[in-house]
Design a protein around this motif. Structure first.
Motif, PDB file in Angstrom:
ATOM      1  N   ASP A 248       0.837  -1.209   0.000  1.00  0.00           N
ATOM      2  CA  ASP A 248       0.000   0.000   0.000  1.00  0.00           C
ATOM      3  C   ASP A 248       0.867   1.253   0.000  1.00  0.00           C
ATOM      4  O   ASP A 248       0.651   2.186  -0.787  1.00  0.00           O
ATOM      5  N   HIS A 249       1.874   1.293   0.876  1.00  0.00           N
ATOM      6  CA  HIS A 249       2.756   2.463   0.926  1.00  0.00           C
ATOM      7  C   HIS A 249       3.584   2.596  -0.351  1.00  0.00           C
ATOM      8  O   HIS A 249       3.756   3.700  -0.883  1.00  0.00           O
ATOM      9  N   SER A 250       4.097   1.483  -0.825  1.00  0.00           N
ATOM     10  CA  SER A 250       4.930   1.529  -2.022  1.00  0.00           C
ATOM     11  C   SER A 250       4.153   2.059  -3.219  1.00  0.00           C
ATOM     12  O   SER A 250       4.654   2.889  -3.983  1.00  0.00           O
ATOM     13  N   ARG A 251       2.922   1.609  -3.377  1.00  0.00           N
ATOM     14  CA  ARG A 251       2.127   2.076  -4.520  1.00  0.00           C
ATOM     15  C   ARG A 251       1.752   3.549  -4.371  1.00  0.00           C
ATOM     16  O   ARG A 251       1.663   4.274  -5.376  1.00  0.00           O
ATOM     17  N   ARG A 252       1.557   3.998  -3.129  1.00  0.00           N
ATOM     18  CA  ARG A 252       1.273   5.428  -2.930  1.00  0.00           C
ATOM     19  C   ARG A 252       2.508   6.258  -3.299  1.00  0.00           C
ATOM     20  O   ARG A 252       2.391   7.308  -3.939  1.00  0.00           O
ATOM     21  N   GLN A 253       3.676   5.795  -2.884  1.00  0.00           N
ATOM     22  CA  GLN A 253       4.906   6.514  -3.207  1.00  0.00           C
ATOM     23  C   GLN A 253       5.129   6.583  -4.710  1.00  0.00           C
ATOM     24  O   GLN A 253       5.464   7.647  -5.257  1.00  0.00           O
ATOM     25  N   MET A 254       4.953   5.464  -5.380  1.00  0.00           N
ATOM     26  CA  MET A 254       5.160   5.457  -6.827  1.00  0.00           C
ATOM     27  C   MET A 254       4.054   6.223  -7.555  1.00  0.00           C
ATOM     28  O   MET A 254       4.291   6.841  -8.593  1.00  0.00           O
ATOM     29  N   GLY A 255       2.826   6.209  -6.993  1.00  0.00           N
ATOM     30  CA  GLY A 255       1.754   7.008  -7.580  1.00  0.00           C
ATOM     31  C   GLY A 255       2.030   8.486  -7.454  1.00  0.00           C
ATOM     32  O   GLY A 255       1.766   9.267  -8.388  1.00  0.00           O
ATOM     33  N   LEU A 256       2.556   8.905  -6.321  1.00  0.00           N
ATOM     34  CA  LEU A 256       2.945  10.306  -6.127  1.00  0.00           C
ATOM     35  C   LEU A 256       3.992  10.704  -7.165  1.00  0.00           C
ATOM     36  O   LEU A 256       3.889  11.764  -7.799  1.00  0.00           O
ATOM     37  N   LEU A 257       5.007   9.854  -7.331  1.00  0.00           N
ATOM     38  CA  LEU A 257       6.064  10.151  -8.298  1.00  0.00           C
ATOM     39  C   LEU A 257       5.510  10.247  -9.711  1.00  0.00           C
ATOM     40  O   LEU A 257       5.845  11.181 -10.460  1.00  0.00           O
ATOM     41  N   THR A 258       4.652   9.312 -10.089  1.00  0.00           N
ATOM     42  CA  THR A 258       4.073   9.338 -11.432  1.00  0.00           C
ATOM     43  C   THR A 258       3.251  10.602 -11.650  1.00  0.00           C
ATOM     44  O   THR A 258       3.336  11.243 -12.713  1.00  0.00           O
ATOM     45  N   ALA A 259       2.474  10.984 -10.655  1.00  0.00           N
ATOM     46  CA  ALA A 259       1.657  12.198 -10.777  1.00  0.00           C
ATOM     47  C   ALA A 259       2.526  13.427 -10.996  1.00  0.00           C
ATOM     48  O   ALA A 259       2.215  14.295 -11.838  1.00  0.00           O
ATOM     49  N   LEU A 260       3.633  13.530 -10.267  1.00  0.00           N
ATOM     50  CA  LEU A 260       4.511  14.685 -10.417  1.00  0.00           C
ATOM     51  C   LEU A 260       5.259  14.653 -11.743  1.00  0.00           C
ATOM     52  O   LEU A 260       5.410  15.680 -12.412  1.00  0.00           O
TER      53      LEU A 260
ATOM     54  N   GLU B 153       4.361  13.263 -14.518  1.00  0.00           N
ATOM     55  CA  GLU B 153       3.469  13.438 -15.668  1.00  0.00           C
ATOM     56  C   GLU B 153       2.613  14.691 -15.568  1.00  0.00           C
ATOM     57  O   GLU B 153       1.825  14.971 -16.476  1.00  0.00           O
ATOM     58  N   GLY B 154       2.727  15.438 -14.487  1.00  0.00           N
ATOM     59  CA  GLY B 154       1.957  16.666 -14.333  1.00  0.00           C
ATOM     60  C   GLY B 154       0.488  16.436 -14.053  1.00  0.00           C
ATOM     61  O   GLY B 154      -0.337  17.315 -14.279  1.00  0.00           O
ATOM     62  N   ASN B 155       0.146  15.265 -13.519  1.00  0.00           N
ATOM     63  CA  ASN B 155      -1.249  14.948 -13.202  1.00  0.00           C
ATOM     64  C   ASN B 155      -1.516  15.336 -11.750  1.00  0.00           C
ATOM     65  O   ASN B 155      -1.748  14.485 -10.882  1.00  0.00           O
ATOM     66  N   TYR B 156      -1.498  16.625 -11.466  1.00  0.00           N
ATOM     67  CA  TYR B 156      -1.496  17.095 -10.089  1.00  0.00           C
ATOM     68  C   TYR B 156      -2.821  16.886  -9.366  1.00  0.00           C
ATOM     69  O   TYR B 156      -2.853  16.812  -8.137  1.00  0.00           O
ATOM     70  N   ARG B 157      -3.898  16.758 -10.093  1.00  0.00           N
ATOM     71  CA  ARG B 157      -5.196  16.577  -9.437  1.00  0.00           C
ATOM     72  C   ARG B 157      -5.339  15.191  -8.809  1.00  0.00           C
ATOM     73  O   ARG B 157      -6.236  14.974  -7.989  1.00  0.00           O
ATOM     74  N   SER B 158      -4.451  14.287  -9.173  1.00  0.00           N
ATOM     75  CA  SER B 158      -4.506  12.949  -8.560  1.00  0.00           C
ATOM     76  C   SER B 158      -3.774  12.901  -7.218  1.00  0.00           C
ATOM     77  O   SER B 158      -3.809  11.878  -6.524  1.00  0.00           O
ATOM     78  N   LEU B 159      -3.124  14.006  -6.833  1.00  0.00           N
ATOM     79  CA  LEU B 159      -2.324  13.986  -5.613  1.00  0.00           C
ATOM     80  C   LEU B 159      -3.181  13.954  -4.352  1.00  0.00           C
ATOM     81  O   LEU B 159      -2.850  13.259  -3.385  1.00  0.00           O
ATOM     82  N   ALA B 160      -4.268  14.726  -4.334  1.00  0.00           N
ATOM     83  CA  ALA B 160      -5.095  14.786  -3.120  1.00  0.00           C
ATOM     84  C   ALA B 160      -5.646  13.411  -2.728  1.00  0.00           C
ATOM     85  O   ALA B 160      -5.569  13.030  -1.548  1.00  0.00           O
ATOM     86  N   PRO B 161      -6.204  12.620  -3.654  1.00  0.00           N
ATOM     87  CA  PRO B 161      -6.671  11.277  -3.259  1.00  0.00           C
ATOM     88  C   PRO B 161      -5.552  10.397  -2.716  1.00  0.00           C
ATOM     89  O   PRO B 161      -5.775   9.623  -1.768  1.00  0.00           O
TER      90      PRO B 161
END
Length: 465
Positions: free
Chosen positions: A403-415, A417-425
Protein backbone atom coordinates in the motif's frame (compact mmCIF):
# COMPACT_ATOMS: atom_id res chain seq x y z
CA UNK A 1 45.63 14.23 -12.89
CA UNK A 2 48.02 12.06 -10.87
CA UNK A 3 47.42 10.50 -7.50
CA UNK A 4 49.53 8.72 -4.95
CA UNK A 5 50.16 5.07 -5.71
CA UNK A 6 48.60 4.27 -2.35
CA UNK A 7 45.00 4.93 -3.32
CA UNK A 8 42.56 4.12 -6.11
CA UNK A 9 41.58 7.35 -7.88
CA UNK A 10 37.92 8.36 -7.61
CA UNK A 11 36.21 11.59 -8.62
CA UNK A 12 33.21 12.35 -6.41
CA UNK A 13 30.58 14.96 -7.27
CA UNK A 14 28.79 16.07 -4.12
CA UNK A 15 25.38 17.65 -4.81
CA UNK A 16 24.45 19.49 -1.63
CA UNK A 17 28.13 19.99 -0.88
CA UNK A 18 27.38 22.49 1.89
CA UNK A 19 25.85 19.71 4.01
CA UNK A 20 26.45 19.93 7.75
CA UNK A 21 25.95 16.22 8.35
CA UNK A 22 26.52 13.76 5.52
CA UNK A 23 29.36 15.72 3.89
CA UNK A 24 31.32 15.89 7.12
CA UNK A 25 30.74 12.17 7.71
CA UNK A 26 32.17 11.48 4.27
CA UNK A 27 35.19 13.71 4.98
CA UNK A 28 35.90 11.84 8.21
CA UNK A 29 35.47 8.47 6.48
CA UNK A 30 37.77 9.47 3.61
CA UNK A 31 40.38 10.65 6.12
CA UNK A 32 40.15 7.32 7.93
CA UNK A 33 40.20 5.24 4.72
CA UNK A 34 43.41 3.98 3.11
CA UNK A 35 41.95 2.58 -0.11
CA UNK A 36 40.97 5.66 -2.10
CA UNK A 37 42.55 8.81 -3.50
CA UNK A 38 39.53 11.04 -3.84
CA UNK A 39 38.85 14.32 -5.56
CA UNK A 40 35.59 15.75 -4.20
CA UNK A 41 33.79 18.56 -6.01
CA UNK A 42 31.31 20.38 -3.83
CA UNK A 43 28.25 21.94 -5.45
CA UNK A 44 25.55 23.72 -3.48
CA UNK A 45 23.09 26.52 -4.18
CA UNK A 46 24.49 27.97 -0.95
CA UNK A 47 27.99 28.70 -2.26
CA UNK A 48 29.22 29.97 1.10
CA UNK A 49 28.32 26.64 2.75
CA UNK A 50 30.22 24.72 0.07
CA UNK A 51 33.22 27.05 0.48
CA UNK A 52 33.16 26.38 4.22
CA UNK A 53 33.15 22.62 3.57
CA UNK A 54 36.07 23.01 1.16
CA UNK A 55 38.07 24.52 4.02
CA UNK A 56 36.95 21.76 6.37
CA UNK A 57 37.87 19.11 3.80
CA UNK A 58 41.39 20.53 3.57
CA UNK A 59 41.73 20.17 7.34
CA UNK A 60 40.53 16.56 7.24
CA UNK A 61 43.06 15.94 4.47
CA UNK A 62 45.73 17.02 6.92
CA UNK A 63 44.92 14.16 9.30
CA UNK A 64 44.36 11.46 6.68
CA UNK A 65 45.63 7.94 7.27
CA UNK A 66 45.94 7.33 3.53
CA UNK A 67 46.11 9.53 0.44
CA UNK A 68 44.52 12.88 1.42
CA UNK A 69 41.27 13.64 -0.36
CA UNK A 70 41.11 16.95 -2.20
CA UNK A 71 38.06 19.20 -2.01
CA UNK A 72 37.03 21.91 -4.44
CA UNK A 73 33.91 24.07 -4.60
CA UNK A 74 32.39 24.47 -8.07
CA UNK A 75 29.87 27.03 -9.27
CA UNK A 76 27.73 24.80 -11.49
CA UNK A 77 26.34 21.31 -11.18
CA UNK A 78 27.81 20.53 -14.60
CA UNK A 79 31.29 21.30 -13.26
CA UNK A 80 30.78 18.89 -10.38
CA UNK A 81 29.51 16.11 -12.64
CA UNK A 82 32.21 16.37 -15.31
CA UNK A 83 33.97 12.97 -15.49
CA UNK A 84 32.61 12.01 -12.06
CA UNK A 85 32.94 8.38 -11.01
CA UNK A 86 30.51 8.75 -8.11
CA UNK A 87 27.75 11.28 -7.40
CA UNK A 88 26.47 11.81 -3.87
CA UNK A 89 23.21 13.71 -3.29
CA UNK A 90 22.22 15.08 0.11
CA UNK A 91 20.02 18.16 0.00
CA UNK A 92 17.39 19.64 2.28
CA UNK A 93 14.15 20.12 0.31
CA UNK A 94 13.01 23.42 1.80
CA UNK A 95 13.81 24.96 5.15
CA UNK A 96 13.14 23.84 8.69
CA UNK A 97 10.30 26.36 8.74
CA UNK A 98 8.68 24.33 5.97
CA UNK A 99 9.25 21.12 7.91
CA UNK A 100 7.64 22.81 10.92
CA UNK A 101 4.50 23.31 8.84
CA UNK A 102 4.68 19.67 7.72
CA UNK A 103 4.45 18.69 11.40
CA UNK A 104 2.31 21.44 12.96
CA UNK A 105 -0.51 21.58 10.42
CA UNK A 106 -1.34 17.84 10.71
CA UNK A 107 -1.00 18.13 14.51
CA UNK A 108 -3.81 20.68 14.37
CA UNK A 109 -5.99 17.97 12.83
CA UNK A 110 -5.03 15.44 15.50
CA UNK A 111 -2.29 13.67 13.54
CA UNK A 112 0.99 13.27 15.45
CA UNK A 113 4.20 12.58 13.53
CA UNK A 114 7.51 11.50 15.02
CA UNK A 115 9.71 12.44 12.04
CA UNK A 116 7.54 13.55 9.13
CA UNK A 117 10.06 13.03 6.32
CA UNK A 118 9.06 9.73 4.68
CA UNK A 119 5.34 8.91 4.77
CA UNK A 120 2.28 10.45 6.37
CA UNK A 121 1.25 14.01 5.53
CA UNK A 122 4.72 15.40 6.26
CA UNK A 123 6.55 12.93 4.07
CA UNK A 124 4.06 13.40 1.25
CA UNK A 125 4.41 17.19 1.12
CA UNK A 126 8.17 16.99 1.55
CA UNK A 127 8.19 14.80 -1.57
CA UNK A 128 6.19 17.45 -3.45
CA UNK A 129 8.99 19.92 -2.76
CA UNK A 130 11.83 17.55 -3.55
CA UNK A 131 10.74 15.46 -6.55
CA UNK A 132 10.86 18.35 -9.08
CA UNK A 133 14.43 19.10 -7.93
CA UNK A 134 15.45 15.45 -8.25
CA UNK A 135 13.94 15.19 -11.72
CA UNK A 136 16.26 18.03 -12.74
CA UNK A 137 19.25 16.46 -10.99
CA UNK A 138 18.51 13.22 -12.84
CA UNK A 139 18.58 15.08 -16.16
CA UNK A 140 21.91 16.69 -15.27
CA UNK A 141 23.42 13.30 -14.41
CA UNK A 142 22.04 11.83 -17.63
CA UNK A 143 23.59 14.65 -19.67
CA UNK A 144 26.91 15.12 -17.87
CA UNK A 145 27.78 11.93 -15.93
CA UNK A 146 25.79 9.05 -17.45
CA UNK A 147 28.32 6.42 -16.37
CA UNK A 148 28.70 7.57 -12.78
CA UNK A 149 27.44 5.64 -9.79
CA UNK A 150 24.93 7.72 -7.84
CA UNK A 151 24.17 7.54 -4.13
CA UNK A 152 21.06 9.29 -2.83
CA UNK A 153 21.08 10.16 0.88
CA UNK A 154 17.99 12.40 0.83
CA UNK A 155 14.53 11.63 2.23
CA UNK A 156 11.91 10.62 1.33
CA UNK A 157 14.37 8.13 -0.08
CA UNK A 158 12.07 5.75 -1.95
CA UNK A 159 10.33 8.50 -3.89
CA UNK A 160 13.48 10.50 -4.62
CA UNK A 161 15.55 7.51 -5.69
CA UNK A 162 12.63 6.61 -7.94
CA UNK A 163 12.63 10.14 -9.36
CA UNK A 164 16.23 9.73 -10.53
CA UNK A 165 15.33 6.47 -12.30
CA UNK A 166 12.20 8.08 -13.74
CA UNK A 167 14.26 10.74 -15.48
CA UNK A 168 17.20 8.51 -16.36
CA UNK A 169 16.21 4.80 -16.46
CA UNK A 170 19.83 3.71 -17.07
CA UNK A 171 21.17 5.53 -14.03
CA UNK A 172 23.35 3.45 -11.68
CA UNK A 173 21.81 4.73 -8.48
CA UNK A 174 21.17 3.43 -4.98
CA UNK A 175 19.58 4.94 -1.91
CA UNK A 176 21.69 4.67 1.24
CA UNK A 177 20.13 4.56 4.73
CA UNK A 178 21.60 3.65 8.11
CA UNK A 179 18.39 2.64 9.93
CA UNK A 180 19.07 -1.10 9.62
CA UNK A 181 22.27 -0.48 11.58
CA UNK A 182 20.08 -0.21 14.69
CA UNK A 183 19.01 -3.85 14.75
CA UNK A 184 22.55 -4.94 13.86
CA UNK A 185 23.90 -3.00 16.85
CA UNK A 186 21.29 -4.57 19.10
CA UNK A 187 22.13 -8.07 17.84
CA UNK A 188 25.85 -7.43 18.46
CA UNK A 189 25.04 -6.26 22.00
CA UNK A 190 23.09 -9.47 22.67
CA UNK A 191 25.98 -11.59 21.37
CA UNK A 192 28.53 -9.66 23.44
CA UNK A 193 26.39 -9.99 26.57
CA UNK A 194 26.24 -13.75 26.07
CA UNK A 195 30.02 -13.86 25.57
CA UNK A 196 30.62 -11.73 28.66
CA UNK A 197 32.89 -9.35 26.77
CA UNK A 198 32.87 -7.02 23.78
CA UNK A 199 33.97 -9.12 20.83
CA UNK A 200 31.82 -7.89 17.98
CA UNK A 201 30.32 -4.71 16.57
CA UNK A 202 27.45 -4.25 14.15
CA UNK A 203 29.64 -4.84 11.09
CA UNK A 204 30.06 -8.45 12.21
CA UNK A 205 26.28 -8.98 12.07
CA UNK A 206 24.65 -10.16 8.84
CA UNK A 207 20.93 -9.66 8.26
CA UNK A 208 18.54 -10.39 5.40
CA UNK A 209 16.66 -7.15 4.76
CA UNK A 210 13.13 -6.87 3.33
CA UNK A 211 10.87 -3.84 2.96
CA UNK A 212 10.86 -0.24 1.89
CA UNK A 213 12.93 2.57 3.32
CA UNK A 214 12.28 3.23 7.02
CA UNK A 215 9.84 0.29 7.14
CA UNK A 216 12.40 -2.50 6.96
CA UNK A 217 12.39 -6.00 8.44
CA UNK A 218 14.85 -8.88 8.74
CA UNK A 219 14.09 -12.60 8.75
CA UNK A 220 17.67 -13.77 9.34
CA UNK A 221 20.31 -12.54 11.78
CA UNK A 222 23.67 -14.30 11.75
CA UNK A 223 27.10 -13.88 13.32
CA UNK A 224 29.94 -15.97 11.92
CA UNK A 225 27.41 -18.51 10.61
CA UNK A 226 25.61 -18.66 13.96
CA UNK A 227 21.85 -18.11 13.82
CA UNK A 228 21.14 -15.24 16.23
CA UNK A 229 17.43 -15.04 15.54
CA UNK A 230 16.40 -17.32 18.46
CA UNK A 231 18.44 -15.17 20.87
CA UNK A 232 16.96 -12.01 19.38
CA UNK A 233 13.39 -13.32 19.65
CA UNK A 234 13.92 -14.27 23.29
CA UNK A 235 15.44 -10.86 24.06
CA UNK A 236 12.51 -9.08 22.38
CA UNK A 237 9.99 -11.19 24.31
CA UNK A 238 11.78 -10.57 27.60
CA UNK A 239 11.75 -6.80 27.01
CA UNK A 240 8.41 -6.42 25.25
CA UNK A 241 6.72 -4.61 28.15
CA UNK A 242 9.45 -2.26 29.36
CA UNK A 243 11.47 -1.96 26.18
CA UNK A 244 15.25 -1.67 26.20
CA UNK A 245 18.02 0.79 25.53
CA UNK A 246 21.71 0.27 26.19
CA UNK A 247 21.96 3.31 28.45
CA UNK A 248 19.59 5.96 29.72
CA UNK A 249 20.27 9.45 28.35
CA UNK A 250 21.36 12.27 30.62
CA UNK A 251 18.52 14.68 31.50
CA UNK A 252 20.03 17.41 29.31
CA UNK A 253 20.81 15.15 26.33
CA UNK A 254 18.15 16.34 23.91
CA UNK A 255 19.63 14.45 20.99
CA UNK A 256 19.26 11.10 22.75
CA UNK A 257 15.79 12.03 23.99
CA UNK A 258 14.49 12.91 20.53
CA UNK A 259 16.41 10.46 18.32
CA UNK A 260 16.65 7.31 20.41
CA UNK A 261 13.90 4.96 21.56
CA UNK A 262 13.26 1.94 23.75
CA UNK A 263 12.64 -0.49 20.86
CA UNK A 264 9.14 -1.31 22.10
CA UNK A 265 7.57 -0.72 18.68
CA UNK A 266 10.25 -2.91 17.13
CA UNK A 267 9.55 -5.71 19.60
CA UNK A 268 5.78 -5.38 19.24
CA UNK A 269 5.95 -5.62 15.44
CA UNK A 270 7.93 -8.84 15.81
CA UNK A 271 5.11 -10.20 17.94
CA UNK A 272 2.42 -8.97 15.51
CA UNK A 273 3.91 -10.10 12.23
CA UNK A 274 6.43 -12.78 13.21
CA UNK A 275 9.35 -10.97 11.58
CA UNK A 276 11.89 -8.64 13.20
CA UNK A 277 11.51 -4.93 12.48
CA UNK A 278 14.82 -3.27 11.67
CA UNK A 279 14.34 0.49 11.53
CA UNK A 280 13.97 2.84 14.49
CA UNK A 281 10.64 3.09 16.29
CA UNK A 282 10.05 6.72 15.29
CA UNK A 283 10.07 5.78 11.62
CA UNK A 284 8.25 2.45 11.96
CA UNK A 285 5.31 4.02 13.81
CA UNK A 286 4.53 6.44 10.98
CA UNK A 287 3.68 3.65 8.52
CA UNK A 288 0.76 2.48 10.65
CA UNK A 289 -2.47 4.16 11.83
CA UNK A 290 -1.84 6.82 14.46
CA UNK A 291 -3.82 4.86 17.03
CA UNK A 292 -1.34 1.98 16.90
CA UNK A 293 1.66 3.80 18.34
CA UNK A 294 1.88 7.53 17.61
CA UNK A 295 -1.01 8.72 19.76
CA UNK A 296 0.46 6.88 22.77
CA UNK A 297 4.12 7.38 21.84
CA UNK A 298 5.30 8.11 25.39
CA UNK A 299 3.95 4.75 26.58
CA UNK A 300 5.76 3.09 23.68
CA UNK A 301 9.05 4.72 24.67
CA UNK A 302 9.69 7.22 21.87
CA UNK A 303 9.17 10.93 21.35
CA UNK A 304 7.90 13.18 18.59
CA UNK A 305 10.93 15.16 17.49
CA UNK A 306 10.02 18.88 17.60
CA UNK A 307 11.25 21.06 14.76
CA UNK A 308 12.53 23.68 17.19
CA UNK A 309 14.99 21.07 18.47
CA UNK A 310 16.05 20.30 14.89
CA UNK A 311 16.75 24.02 14.41
CA UNK A 312 18.83 24.19 17.62
CA UNK A 313 20.68 21.02 16.66
CA UNK A 314 21.37 22.40 13.18
CA UNK A 315 22.83 25.54 14.72
CA UNK A 316 25.06 23.40 16.95
CA UNK A 317 26.32 21.54 13.88
CA UNK A 318 26.83 24.84 12.04
CA UNK A 319 28.88 26.21 14.94
CA UNK A 320 30.94 23.02 15.00
CA UNK A 321 31.53 23.29 11.24
CA UNK A 322 32.62 26.90 11.54
CA UNK A 323 35.06 25.92 14.28
CA UNK A 324 36.50 23.19 12.07
CA UNK A 325 36.80 25.56 9.11
CA UNK A 326 38.56 28.23 11.20
CA UNK A 327 40.87 25.81 13.04
CA UNK A 328 39.18 26.40 16.40
CA UNK A 329 38.40 22.67 16.50
CA UNK A 330 40.54 19.75 15.38
CA UNK A 331 39.30 17.22 12.80
CA UNK A 332 39.65 13.55 13.65
CA UNK A 333 39.97 10.72 11.15
CA UNK A 334 37.23 8.61 12.71
CA UNK A 335 35.15 6.11 10.80
CA UNK A 336 31.40 6.81 10.94
CA UNK A 337 28.67 4.16 11.02
CA UNK A 338 27.79 4.88 7.38
CA UNK A 339 28.39 2.29 4.65
CA UNK A 340 29.02 4.78 1.84
CA UNK A 341 32.82 4.66 1.95
CA UNK A 342 32.82 0.86 1.74
CA UNK A 343 30.33 0.95 -1.13
CA UNK A 344 32.45 3.42 -3.09
CA UNK A 345 35.65 1.47 -2.44
CA UNK A 346 34.04 -1.77 -3.64
CA UNK A 347 32.73 -0.10 -6.80
CA UNK A 348 36.24 1.20 -7.49
CA UNK A 349 37.64 -2.34 -7.33
CA UNK A 350 38.65 -2.52 -3.66
CA UNK A 351 37.02 -5.82 -2.74
CA UNK A 352 33.43 -6.85 -2.19
CA UNK A 353 30.86 -5.22 0.08
CA UNK A 354 27.31 -6.24 1.02
CA UNK A 355 24.84 -3.83 2.61
CA UNK A 356 21.18 -2.87 2.57
CA UNK A 357 20.28 -0.32 -0.10
CA UNK A 358 17.27 1.03 -1.97
CA UNK A 359 17.00 -0.08 -5.60
CA UNK A 360 14.26 -0.68 -8.19
CA UNK A 361 12.62 -4.04 -7.64
CA UNK A 362 13.87 -6.48 -10.24
CA UNK A 363 12.36 -9.38 -8.34
CA UNK A 364 14.60 -9.24 -5.25
CA UNK A 365 11.56 -8.54 -3.05
CA UNK A 366 8.65 -10.86 -3.77
CA UNK A 367 5.12 -9.50 -3.61
CA UNK A 368 5.97 -5.90 -4.51
CA UNK A 369 5.63 -4.33 -7.92
CA UNK A 370 8.51 -4.50 -10.34
CA UNK A 371 10.46 -1.21 -10.57
CA UNK A 372 9.10 0.04 -7.24
CA UNK A 373 11.96 1.19 -5.00
CA UNK A 374 12.54 -1.47 -2.34
CA UNK A 375 15.15 -2.01 0.35
CA UNK A 376 17.11 -5.28 0.42
CA UNK A 377 20.76 -6.25 0.55
CA UNK A 378 22.93 -5.80 -2.51
CA UNK A 379 26.46 -6.77 -3.50
CA UNK A 380 28.87 -3.97 -4.40
CA UNK A 381 31.69 -5.24 -6.59
CA UNK A 382 33.90 -3.50 -9.12
CA UNK A 383 31.58 -1.64 -11.50
CA UNK A 384 28.42 -3.46 -10.32
CA UNK A 385 25.58 -3.21 -7.81
CA UNK A 386 23.62 -6.47 -7.70
CA UNK A 387 20.53 -6.85 -5.49
CA UNK A 388 20.27 -10.06 -3.48
CA UNK A 389 17.05 -12.06 -3.57
CA UNK A 390 15.47 -11.43 -0.16
CA UNK A 391 12.32 -13.53 -0.43
CA UNK A 392 8.99 -12.11 0.72
CA UNK A 393 7.27 -10.59 3.71
CA UNK A 394 4.49 -12.21 5.77
CA UNK A 395 1.16 -11.67 3.91
CA UNK A 396 -0.39 -9.23 6.39
CA UNK A 397 2.75 -7.11 6.45
CA UNK A 398 3.22 -7.35 2.70
CA UNK A 399 -0.21 -5.76 2.26
CA UNK A 400 0.83 -2.73 4.36
CA UNK A 401 4.16 -2.35 2.57
CA UNK A 402 2.56 -2.69 -0.87
CA UNK A 403 0.00 0.00 0.00
CA UNK A 404 2.76 2.46 0.93
CA UNK A 405 4.93 1.53 -2.02
CA UNK A 406 2.13 2.08 -4.52
CA UNK A 407 1.27 5.43 -2.93
CA UNK A 408 4.91 6.51 -3.21
CA UNK A 409 5.16 5.46 -6.83
CA UNK A 410 1.75 7.01 -7.58
CA UNK A 411 2.94 10.31 -6.13
CA UNK A 412 6.06 10.15 -8.30
CA UNK A 413 4.07 9.34 -11.43
CA UNK A 414 1.66 12.20 -10.78
CA UNK A 415 4.51 14.68 -10.42
CA UNK A 416 6.50 13.37 -13.37
CA UNK A 417 3.47 13.44 -15.67
CA UNK A 418 1.96 16.67 -14.33
CA UNK A 419 -1.25 14.95 -13.20
CA UNK A 420 -1.50 17.10 -10.09
CA UNK A 421 -5.20 16.58 -9.44
CA UNK A 422 -4.51 12.95 -8.56
CA UNK A 423 -2.32 13.99 -5.61
CA UNK A 424 -5.09 14.79 -3.12
CA UNK A 425 -6.67 11.28 -3.26
CA UNK A 426 -3.22 9.73 -2.77
CA UNK A 427 -2.57 12.01 0.20
CA UNK A 428 -5.91 11.12 1.79
CA UNK A 429 -5.26 7.38 1.43
CA UNK A 430 -2.30 7.36 3.83
CA UNK A 431 -2.96 5.42 7.08
CA UNK A 432 -2.28 8.54 9.16
CA UNK A 433 -4.90 10.51 7.20
CA UNK A 434 -7.62 7.89 6.57
CA UNK A 435 -9.41 8.41 9.87
CA UNK A 436 -10.13 12.06 9.09
CA UNK A 437 -13.38 13.01 7.41
CA UNK A 438 -13.00 13.63 3.70
CA UNK A 439 -13.63 17.31 4.31
CA UNK A 440 -10.91 17.62 6.97
CA UNK A 441 -8.41 15.57 4.97
CA UNK A 442 -8.80 17.81 1.93
CA UNK A 443 -8.72 20.95 4.09
CA UNK A 444 -5.46 19.81 5.67
CA UNK A 445 -3.97 19.06 2.27
CA UNK A 446 -4.95 22.50 0.96
CA UNK A 447 -3.47 24.16 4.03
CA UNK A 448 -0.20 22.25 3.68
CA UNK A 449 0.05 23.03 -0.04
CA UNK A 450 -0.54 26.72 0.66
CA UNK A 451 2.15 26.76 3.34
CA UNK A 452 4.81 25.44 0.96
CA UNK A 453 3.52 26.88 -2.34
CA UNK A 454 6.58 29.16 -2.64
CA UNK A 455 8.72 26.04 -3.09
CA UNK A 456 6.46 24.24 -5.57
CA UNK A 457 6.13 24.66 -9.33
CA UNK A 458 3.37 27.20 -9.84
CA UNK A 459 0.99 24.87 -11.68
CA UNK A 460 1.48 22.16 -9.07
CA UNK A 461 0.61 24.60 -6.28
CA UNK A 462 -2.41 25.86 -8.20
CA UNK A 463 -3.83 22.49 -9.22
CA UNK A 464 -2.83 20.01 -6.50
CA UNK A 465 -5.29 21.16 -3.87
Amino acid sequence: MKYSEYGTPVKIAYIGGGSLNWALNLMSDLAHDTRLAAEVRLFDIDRAAADRNERIGARFAGVSRGTPARYRTVARIEDALDQADVVVISILPGRFADMANDIEIPAGYGIPQAVGDTVGPGGFVRALRAVPIFLEIGKAIRDHAPNAFVCNLTNPMSVLTGALYRTFPDIKCWGECHEVTKIRKLAAWIANREAGETRWDFRDIDVNVLGINHFTFVDRITLADRDLMPAYRKFAADHADAGWREREPAPDDEHARYFEDRNRVKFDLLNRFGIAAAAGDRHLAEFLPAGDYLKSHAAWGFTLTPVDFRIRYQEQKRARAEDLASAKAEPRAVRSDEALIDQIAALMGQGKHVSNVNLPNRGQLEGLDLDAIVETNAVFLEGEITPINAGGLPPELEKIVLDHSRRQMGLLTALAEGNYRSLAPLFCSDPLVRDLTERDAHAMFQEMISSTAHLLPSRLAAEAA
